[in-house]
Motif scaffolding. Structure first.
Motif, PDB file in Angstrom:
ATOM      1  N   ASN A 173       0.819  -1.214   0.000  1.00 46.77           N
ATOM      2  CA  ASN A 173       0.000   0.000   0.000  1.00 46.77           C
ATOM      3  C   ASN A 173       0.851   1.262   0.000  1.00 46.77           C
ATOM      4  OD1 ASN A 173      -2.615  -1.116   0.095  1.00 46.77           O
ATOM      5  ND2 ASN A 173      -2.388  -1.514   2.294  1.00 46.77           N
ATOM      6  N   ASP A 215      -6.076  -4.800  -3.022  1.00 45.58           N
ATOM      7  CA  ASP A 215      -7.137  -4.568  -2.030  1.00 45.58           C
ATOM      8  C   ASP A 215      -7.835  -5.853  -1.623  1.00 45.58           C
ATOM      9  OD1 ASP A 215      -8.992  -3.481  -0.373  1.00 45.58           O
ATOM     10  OD2 ASP A 215     -10.118  -2.403  -1.924  1.00 45.58           O
ATOM     11  N   ARG A 216      -7.620  -6.247  -0.400  1.00 47.56           N
ATOM     12  CA  ARG A 216      -8.415  -7.298   0.233  1.00 47.56           C
ATOM     13  C   ARG A 216      -8.162  -7.187   1.731  1.00 47.56           C
ATOM     14  NH1 ARG A 216      -9.159 -13.756  -1.402  1.00 47.56           N
ATOM     15  NH2 ARG A 216     -11.363 -13.640  -0.893  1.00 47.56           N
ATOM     16  N   LYS A 285      -8.043   4.096  -3.345  1.00 45.62           N
ATOM     17  CA  LYS A 285      -7.984   3.061  -2.322  1.00 45.62           C
ATOM     18  C   LYS A 285      -7.183   3.516  -1.102  1.00 45.62           C
ATOM     19  CE  LYS A 285      -6.550  -0.891  -0.386  1.00 45.62           C
ATOM     20  NZ  LYS A 285      -5.327  -1.321   0.261  1.00 45.62           N
ATOM     21  N   LEU A 289     -10.191   4.108   1.396  1.00 52.32           N
ATOM     22  CA  LEU A 289     -10.206   2.906   2.232  1.00 52.32           C
ATOM     23  C   LEU A 289      -9.191   3.019   3.374  1.00 52.32           C
ATOM     24  CD1 LEU A 289     -10.239  -0.853   1.173  1.00 52.32           C
ATOM     25  CD2 LEU A 289      -9.120  -0.032   3.203  1.00 52.32           C
ATOM     26  N   ASN A 290      -7.900   3.085   3.020  1.00 55.53           N
ATOM     27  CA  ASN A 290      -6.890   2.988   4.072  1.00 55.53           C
ATOM     28  C   ASN A 290      -6.927   4.190   5.027  1.00 55.53           C
ATOM     29  OD1 ASN A 290      -5.127   1.541   1.485  1.00 55.53           O
ATOM     30  ND2 ASN A 290      -5.450   0.414   3.361  1.00 55.53           N
ATOM     31  N   HIS A 293      -9.915   3.870   7.233  1.00 55.44           N
ATOM     32  CA  HIS A 293      -9.661   2.711   8.085  1.00 55.44           C
ATOM     33  C   HIS A 293      -8.835   3.113   9.311  1.00 55.44           C
ATOM     34  CE1 HIS A 293      -9.141  -1.883   7.098  1.00 55.44           C
ATOM     35  NE2 HIS A 293     -10.158  -1.658   7.895  1.00 55.44           N
ATOM     36  N   HIS A 359     -11.453  -8.533  12.252  1.00 55.19           N
ATOM     37  CA  HIS A 359     -10.331  -7.638  11.955  1.00 55.19           C
ATOM     38  C   HIS A 359     -10.154  -6.677  13.127  1.00 55.19           C
ATOM     39  CE1 HIS A 359      -8.280  -4.952   8.689  1.00 55.19           C
ATOM     40  NE2 HIS A 359      -7.433  -5.787   9.236  1.00 55.19           N
ATOM     41  N   GLN A 363      -4.497  -4.140  14.588  1.00 57.99           N
ATOM     42  CA  GLN A 363      -3.796  -4.492  13.344  1.00 57.99           C
ATOM     43  C   GLN A 363      -3.758  -3.283  12.395  1.00 57.99           C
ATOM     44  OE1 GLN A 363      -5.105  -8.073  11.284  1.00 57.99           O
ATOM     45  NE2 GLN A 363      -3.799  -7.656   9.522  1.00 57.99           N
ATOM     46  N   VAL A 364      -4.902  -2.657  12.215  1.00 60.39           N
ATOM     47  CA  VAL A 364      -4.948  -1.497  11.308  1.00 60.39           C
ATOM     48  C   VAL A 364      -4.168  -0.327  11.922  1.00 60.39           C
ATOM     49  CG1 VAL A 364      -6.476   0.119  10.114  1.00 60.39           C
ATOM     50  CG2 VAL A 364      -7.147  -2.277  10.361  1.00 60.39           C
ATOM     51  N   ARG A 375      -1.181   8.505   4.039  1.00 57.79           N
ATOM     52  CA  ARG A 375      -2.622   8.756   4.137  1.00 57.79           C
ATOM     53  C   ARG A 375      -2.990  10.189   4.521  1.00 57.79           C
ATOM     54  NH1 ARG A 375      -4.109   2.709   6.856  1.00 57.79           N
ATOM     55  NH2 ARG A 375      -2.710   1.624   5.419  1.00 57.79           N
TER      56      ARG A 375
HETATM   57  C1  CS2 Z   1      -5.400  -1.518   6.542  1.00 54.98           C
HETATM   58  C2  CS2 Z   1      -5.068  -2.350   5.320  1.00 54.98           C
HETATM   59  O1  CS2 Z   1      -3.876  -2.256   8.156  1.00 54.98           O
HETATM   60  C3  CS2 Z   1      -4.194  -1.331   7.419  1.00 54.98           C
HETATM   61  O2  CS2 Z   1      -3.599  -0.276   7.398  1.00 54.98           O
HETATM   62  O3  CS2 Z   1      -5.940  -0.300   6.148  1.00 54.98           O
HETATM   63  O4  CS2 Z   1      -4.306  -3.459   5.629  1.00 54.98           O
HETATM   64  C4  CS2 Z   1      -6.345  -2.773   4.576  1.00 54.98           C
HETATM   65  O5  CS2 Z   1      -7.072  -3.713   5.299  1.00 54.98           O
HETATM   66  C5  CS2 Z   1      -5.992  -3.339   3.230  1.00 54.98           C
HETATM   67  O6  CS2 Z   1      -5.172  -2.428   2.550  1.00 54.98           O
HETATM   68  C6  CS2 Z   1      -7.241  -3.638   2.438  1.00 54.98           C
HETATM   69  O7  CS2 Z   1      -6.906  -3.870   1.129  1.00 54.98           O
END
Ligand code: CS2
Length: 484
Positions: A173, A215-216, A285, A289-290, A293, A359, A363-364, A375
């Motif tokens: 990423n 992405d997963r 993404k 997403l990240n 997240h 999840h 971890q994130v 980000r």
């Molecule tokens: C998450 C990613 O841990 C993180 O920073 O944002 O691992 C996320 O789950 C993946 O990029 C999803 O594709």
């Protein structure tokens, strides 16, 4: 005894891919997409999975004929896929010569990587290789302790042995992950002694480094994953991988020596998208997403939540996530053709609500100083240049800091304490001094210097988090309350 799990995938003939980083993410993403490709079009695309240091997954896979289960988990149920595309495993720290030989083999056509943001040994101040990193210094002198050192020494062997073409494919990423990897390899090569640099630098021009968006959502393996794998396989698997059903991959089609037919759908995942607009997919993404997240993870951990799904279910955190996504991230991305931004955002919230997946916020939230560098500064700088304060990016930075380097007397709770943070010690050094200096030091770690007004907003929000808690900080960021 070797356990063979049932798999639909024919055992690949030949090992065309050497993959560095035998992580859960690789095993549930690239490996599954490769299984889909091979089920449609055969080819020499077996994968040698190289673990940088830890032998546990590599050895467990070897004892299972290189197979393992990917357990897809959603509230709708569970499903198992056995990719069966690995032809072997190795541990770089234990057997560097074997790994270098594999990287240099003429039959190797792709070297791929998932080593996480911190595995790239980037100096955040320059965006280039951290030449002061002890591992890089050792590798320039002949060792292979870092991913960049291992990769580049493998490429040097290729240059000297035969010069056959190869593709280096980063699956991490990082914005422009291929371009970044090319830059790191070039900078490592340039810092080598003259005879080595002389052989390697011209060869590097023949190596391609396609950019890719991966992405997963792939959590860590737990006893629940193992129990599910046993139930679904009818056999014990020591190293199954849990994953959400969703998977997406967008890549530039710049492969110097061929590639698997990854555009094919199969093994439960849709075909990869080959496009010249990977940058569009990556920004979408990495930010929507990240970035979002991260905010969900830090606010959730501070609110005592172990799981992302439970954090995202809290109305206040959900509200802050909507605001950071729609107000702060979305205006800074150019949505690639064929993607509907509203659908994309709706799907994200559905993915984050996968309560069965397990999840974890820790971890994130781990490695925040490296992840947030991808980000926060870019989109924040865009808003600030346009005269607008990105309040929820400031809230993300404040919540991160409250988790990993809180003011004395503030307890961020067990989930924050469990987050890995490579800069924890450096951040702790300023935590008991003036908050403004503490915040400045933390933002400096993220790279790009941001205007003072942003740091001031982070200071305010950090103060609200540690004095009044998450709900108050969310209200403050939304402009519903004044900083106290
Ligand atoms: C998450 C990613 O841990 C993180 O920073 O944002 O691992 C996320 O789950 C993946 O990029 C999803 O594709």
């Amino acid at each position: 005894m070797i356990t063979m799990f049932p798999t639909d995938t024919p055992v690949p003939h030949g090992t065309g891919i050497v993959h560095i980083g035998l992580s859960n993410f690789h095993r549930a993403h690239q490996a599954v997409h490769t299984a889909a490709a091979l089920a449609s079009v055969e080819g020499p695309w077996g994968i040698l999975g190289v673990a940088p240091r830890s032998a546990s997954v590599a050895d467990a896979m070897a004892a299972q004929a290189n197979r393992y289960a990917v357990v897809e988990i959603s509230p709708a149920g569970e499903r198992v896929v056995v990719p069966g595309v690995h032809t072997g495993t190795a541990v770089a720290a234990r057997d560097p010569q074997r790994v270098l030989a594999a990287l240099a083999a003429q039959s190797t056509r792709i070297i791929s990587l998932t080593v996480t943001e911190q595995g790239y040994t980037i100096d955040p101040r320059t965006g280039g290789l951290d030449l002061d990193h002890p591992g890089i210094r050792a590798d320039l002198a002949g060792a292979t302790s870092t991913a960049v050192g291992l990769l580049t020494r493998g490429l040097l062997r290729r240059a000297r042995a035969h010069g056959a073409p190869v593709t280096v494919l980063s699956c991490d990423n990082l914005l422009g992950n291929g371009d970044v990897t090319a830059r790191l390899a070039r900078e490592f090569a340039a810092a080598l002694p003259a005879d080595e640099a002389g052989d390697l630098v011209p060869y590097l021009h023949t190596v391609t480094f396609p950019n890719s968006m991966v992405d997963r959502i792939v959590p860590a393996t737990t006893e629940t994953t193992r129990a599910a794998a046993t139930r679904l396989l009818g056999a014990d698997d020591a190293v199954p991988v849990p994953a959400e059903p969703f998977s997406m991959w967008a890549l530039e089609d710049r492969f110097a020596a061929g590639r698997p037919a990854w555009e094919h759908t199969g093994a439960g995942v849709p075909g990869a998208v080959f496009t010249d607009d990977v940058a569009g997919y990556e920004l979408l993404k990495l930010r929507l997403l990240n970035g979002t997240h991260s905010l969900i993870a830090y606010l959730g951990a501070l609110a005592g939540e172990d799981l992302i799904a439970r954090s995202a279910a809290r109305p206040s955190i959900r509200g802050a996530a909507e605001r950071v996504l729609h107000d702060d991230y979305r205006p800074t991305v150019r949505v690639p053709a064929g993607i509907d931004a509203d659908d994309y955002a709706t799907t994200l919230f559905a993915r984050w609500s996968n309560t069965a997946l397990g999840h974890r916020t820790r971890q994130v939230g781990s490695d925040g100083s490296l992840k947030l560098a991808q980000r926060i500064p870019g989109p924040a700088a865009e808003h600030l240049a346009a005269g607008r304060m990105p309040h929820h990016l400031a809230l993300t930075a404040a919540a991160w800091l409250a988790c990993v380097a809180p003011s004395p007397g503030f307890d961020p709770g067990p989930h924050a304490a469990a987050m890995a943070e490579p800069a924890r010690e450096r951040l702790a050094a300023t935590a008991s001094g003036p908050v403004a200096a503490h915040v400045r030091a933390a933002l400096d770690l993220l790279g790009d210097p941001l205007p003072a007004a942003f740091a001031e907003r982070v200071v305010e929000l950090f103060g609200v988090v540690v004095r009044h808690g998450v709900e108050a900080a969310v209200a403050e960021a939304a402009g519903e309350r004044r900083a106290a």
